[in-house]
Design a protein around this motif. Structure first.
Motif, PDB file in Angstrom:
ATOM      1  N   ASP A 100       0.821  -1.216   0.000  1.00 35.83           N
ATOM      2  CA  ASP A 100       0.000   0.000   0.000  1.00 35.83           C
ATOM      3  C   ASP A 100       0.852   1.262   0.000  1.00 35.83           C
ATOM      4  N   HIS A 101       2.158   1.122   0.171  1.00 39.98           N
ATOM      5  CA  HIS A 101       3.031   2.289   0.229  1.00 39.98           C
ATOM      6  C   HIS A 101       3.539   2.597  -1.176  1.00 39.98           C
ATOM      7  N   ARG A 102       3.928   3.824  -1.384  1.00 45.69           N
ATOM      8  CA  ARG A 102       4.361   4.233  -2.719  1.00 45.69           C
ATOM      9  C   ARG A 102       5.703   4.937  -2.632  1.00 45.69           C
ATOM     10  N   CYS A 103       6.728   4.151  -2.323  1.00 45.32           N
ATOM     11  CA  CYS A 103       8.082   4.709  -2.309  1.00 45.32           C
ATOM     12  C   CYS A 103       8.392   5.259  -3.705  1.00 45.32           C
ATOM     13  N   THR A 104       9.077   6.382  -3.759  1.00 44.21           N
ATOM     14  CA  THR A 104       9.208   7.101  -5.017  1.00 44.21           C
ATOM     15  C   THR A 104      10.068   6.406  -6.055  1.00 44.21           C
ATOM     16  N   ARG A 110      12.739  11.910   0.619  1.00 47.07           N
ATOM     17  CA  ARG A 110      12.529  11.957  -0.831  1.00 47.07           C
ATOM     18  C   ARG A 110      12.156  10.586  -1.385  1.00 47.07           C
ATOM     19  N   MET A 111      12.594   9.530  -0.714  1.00 53.45           N
ATOM     20  CA  MET A 111      12.160   8.176  -1.084  1.00 53.45           C
ATOM     21  C   MET A 111      10.716   7.895  -0.653  1.00 53.45           C
ATOM     22  N   LYS A 112      10.193   8.734   0.238  1.00 55.16           N
ATOM     23  CA  LYS A 112       8.876   8.546   0.848  1.00 55.16           C
ATOM     24  C   LYS A 112       8.861   7.312   1.749  1.00 55.16           C
ATOM     25  N   ARG A 113       9.993   7.103   2.416  1.00 51.00           N
ATOM     26  CA  ARG A 113      10.055   6.056   3.423  1.00 51.00           C
ATOM     27  C   ARG A 113       9.374   6.541   4.695  1.00 51.00           C
ATOM     28  N   ARG A 114       9.073   5.617   5.603  1.00 52.23           N
ATOM     29  CA  ARG A 114       8.327   5.971   6.810  1.00 52.23           C
ATOM     30  C   ARG A 114       9.211   6.005   8.051  1.00 52.23           C
ATOM     31  N   ALA A 118      22.249   2.741  -3.526  1.00 52.71           N
ATOM     32  CA  ALA A 118      23.328   3.712  -3.733  1.00 52.71           C
ATOM     33  C   ALA A 118      22.989   4.594  -4.919  1.00 52.71           C
ATOM     34  N   GLY A 119      23.198   5.901  -4.745  1.00 53.02           N
ATOM     35  CA  GLY A 119      23.030   6.814  -5.874  1.00 53.02           C
ATOM     36  C   GLY A 119      21.605   7.237  -6.147  1.00 53.02           C
ATOM     37  N   PHE A 120      20.752   7.247  -5.108  1.00 45.71           N
ATOM     38  CA  PHE A 120      19.396   7.757  -5.301  1.00 45.71           C
ATOM     39  C   PHE A 120      19.473   9.211  -5.772  1.00 45.71           C
ATOM     40  N   PRO A 121      18.530   9.659  -6.608  1.00 44.56           N
ATOM     41  CA  PRO A 121      18.563  11.039  -7.106  1.00 44.56           C
ATOM     42  C   PRO A 121      18.779  12.062  -5.992  1.00 44.56           C
ATOM     43  N   PRO A 175       8.072   8.640  -9.331  1.00 44.27           N
ATOM     44  CA  PRO A 175       8.453  10.027  -9.017  1.00 44.27           C
ATOM     45  C   PRO A 175       9.961  10.252  -9.011  1.00 44.27           C
ATOM     46  N   ALA A 176      10.732   9.262  -8.551  1.00 48.12           N
ATOM     47  CA  ALA A 176      12.184   9.437  -8.491  1.00 48.12           C
ATOM     48  C   ALA A 176      12.798   9.606  -9.871  1.00 48.12           C
ATOM     49  N   ALA A 177      12.152   9.082 -10.891  1.00 43.35           N
ATOM     50  CA  ALA A 177      12.681   9.203 -12.251  1.00 43.35           C
ATOM     51  C   ALA A 177      12.682  10.649 -12.731  1.00 43.35           C
ATOM     52  N   ARG A 178      11.860  11.500 -12.099  1.00 50.34           N
ATOM     53  CA  ARG A 178      11.780  12.910 -12.492  1.00 50.34           C
ATOM     54  C   ARG A 178      12.673  13.804 -11.626  1.00 50.34           C
TER      55      ARG A 178
END
Length: 416
Positions: free
Chosen positions: A146-150, A263-267, A295-298, A332-335
């Motif tokens: 149900d979660h939407r990590c970016t 930014r990852m939308k982690r909790r 490693a290397g998240f936007p 979302p992270a792709a943007r």
């Protein structure tokens, strides 16, 4: 005619579902087919799926080739367009007897059978008798998220979270223990969300305690992966008091920098992860941790990466799954502003080196200690903390044996 050949890529949940598919395919009388159960967690996983499909077609030119799994669910048309592929079936369809009856019958009438995964509201429990190996069995208790990590595309492949009722899980485990399995691994996409959609909203800890109470002959219970921020009181109680619950937890951490986590939308934040590991170690000093880290998240700077790398020490992590960030279109992270690919690879290599050093420290710390080892092959088994142990002489496969560790060879312990 020949029995179907199955190839599984990706997670333990896929391994469980492949076993269920084998039963469904056999019941339908499907023959002379190759089924590829794919993964979509990264772009590399999808690339490897295509590579595997091409290889299997070369090796099985006369067989019907069927693609399923998360990559098939998220990119059905692109897989259907491959010349090697005869049919594509979705993650819901692959667990349905009618699908396999159709594939065994008038094959080709619907080459793409992939429905809207978000419309699925239940996950049926599939009672299976065993796995290819006699040592450990996987049991699905939950599916979807149900979660939407970016960064994550998995909800598109698995749908929303739904739980297998506790009674079905217990019956499955009784069945497997009766067939000689000495270890059961609970699997799911978002394990700690188990029970939220069931009457009374039980928690994962309730399920663990119920299994251990109602299946007293089960020697070892293992949890595949948890989101530590959702660990409930009964799960912590089981960690503290239940020796049959293995002292090895794989944590979905993903990063160690608070801004990146947001930014990852982690909790959770980094301090939440550290506190959980400290508490788990206080309750169970022999506990070991694995973790997923990206490693290397936007937008990740060098300082942010260092915050992540320090988690290896601060959380006392041992078994790292390092993922170089993989841009998935539609997320979302792709943007977001992307990190240079060379920096991503270099940071991933540093994380892997830190993980290898952590494994080496853990293994050296086991020399001279006694362990209960579950044999996966006649010469190799695993400790309760999931370290591999090699033996000079054959041991009974699938059984738990006592061993004293005499040394270390590479990434394995050596039994004396």
């Amino acid at each position: 005619m020949t029995a179907p050949r199955f190839t599984t890529l990706g997670c333990r949940l896929n391994a469980y579902e492949t076993e269920a598919m084998k039963t469904l395919a056999a019941g339908a009388g499907l023959e002379n087919a190759v089924i590829v159960n794919t993964c979509a967690v990264t772009a590399e996983a999808v690339r490897k799926a295509r590579q595997e499909i091409r290889r299997l077609r070369r090796e099985n030119p006369q067989a019907r080739l069927i693609v399923t799994g998360c990559a098939a669910q998220t990119e059905p048309e692109s897989f259907a367009a491959m010349a090697e592929v005869d049919a594509v079936i979705g993650n819901t369809e692959k667990m349905t007897p009618a699908t396999w009856a159709g594939l065994a019958g008038d094959f080709g009438t619907e080459p793409v059978q992939v429905d809207d995964i978000m419309s699925v509201t239940e996950t049926a429990g599939h009672l299976i008798d065993g796995f290819g190996t006699r040592s450990r069995a996987y049991v699905q208790v939950q599916n979807g998220c149900d979660h939407r990590c970016t960064f994550c595309i998995i909800p598109d492949g698995r749908g929303n979270s739904r739980s297998v009722p506790a009674g079905v899980v217990v019956e499955q485990i009784r069945r497997l223990v009766g067939n000689g399995f000495n270890e059961v691994v609970l699997t799911g996409v978002d394990m700690t969300s188990w029970g939220a959609d069931l009457p009374g909203q039980p928690r994962l800890g309730d399920l663990v305690m119920r299994i251990l109470r109602l299946v007293p002959d089960l020697p070892r219970l293992r949890i595949s992966s948890i989101d530590s921020i959702e660990a409930d009181e009964n799960l912590m109680q089981a960690i503290a008091t239940e020796p049959r619950l293995m002292p090895h937890l794989h944590l979905s951490l993903q990063h160690g920098d608070d801004l990146i986590l947001k930014r990852m939308k982690r909790r959770h934040l980094r301090d939440d992860a550290i506190r959980f590991c400290e508490e788990a170690l206080r309750l169970r000093p022999e506990m070991t941790f694995g973790a997923d880290i990206i490693a290397g998240f936007p937008t990740e700077t060098e300082a942010m990466f260092e915050n992540s790398a320090r988690l290896v020490e601060e959380c006392r992590l041992t078994w790292l799954h390092v993922f170089p960030y993989s841009r998935r279109p539609g997320t979302p992270a792709a943007r977001m502003p992307q990190v240079d690919g060379r920096a991503i690879r270099e940071r991933a290599a540093r994380l892997r080196a830190a993980g290898e050093a952590a494994v080496a420290r853990h293994l050296q710390g086991q020399v001279g200690r006694a362990h209960r080892v579950l044999m996966e092959t006649p010469r190799m088994g695993r400790t309760e903390q999931f370290a591999e142990v090699v033996f000079a002489a054959d041991q009974p496969e699938g059984q738990i044996v006592d061993a004293v560790i005499s040394g270390v060879s590479g990434s394995q312990l050596v039994a004396g």
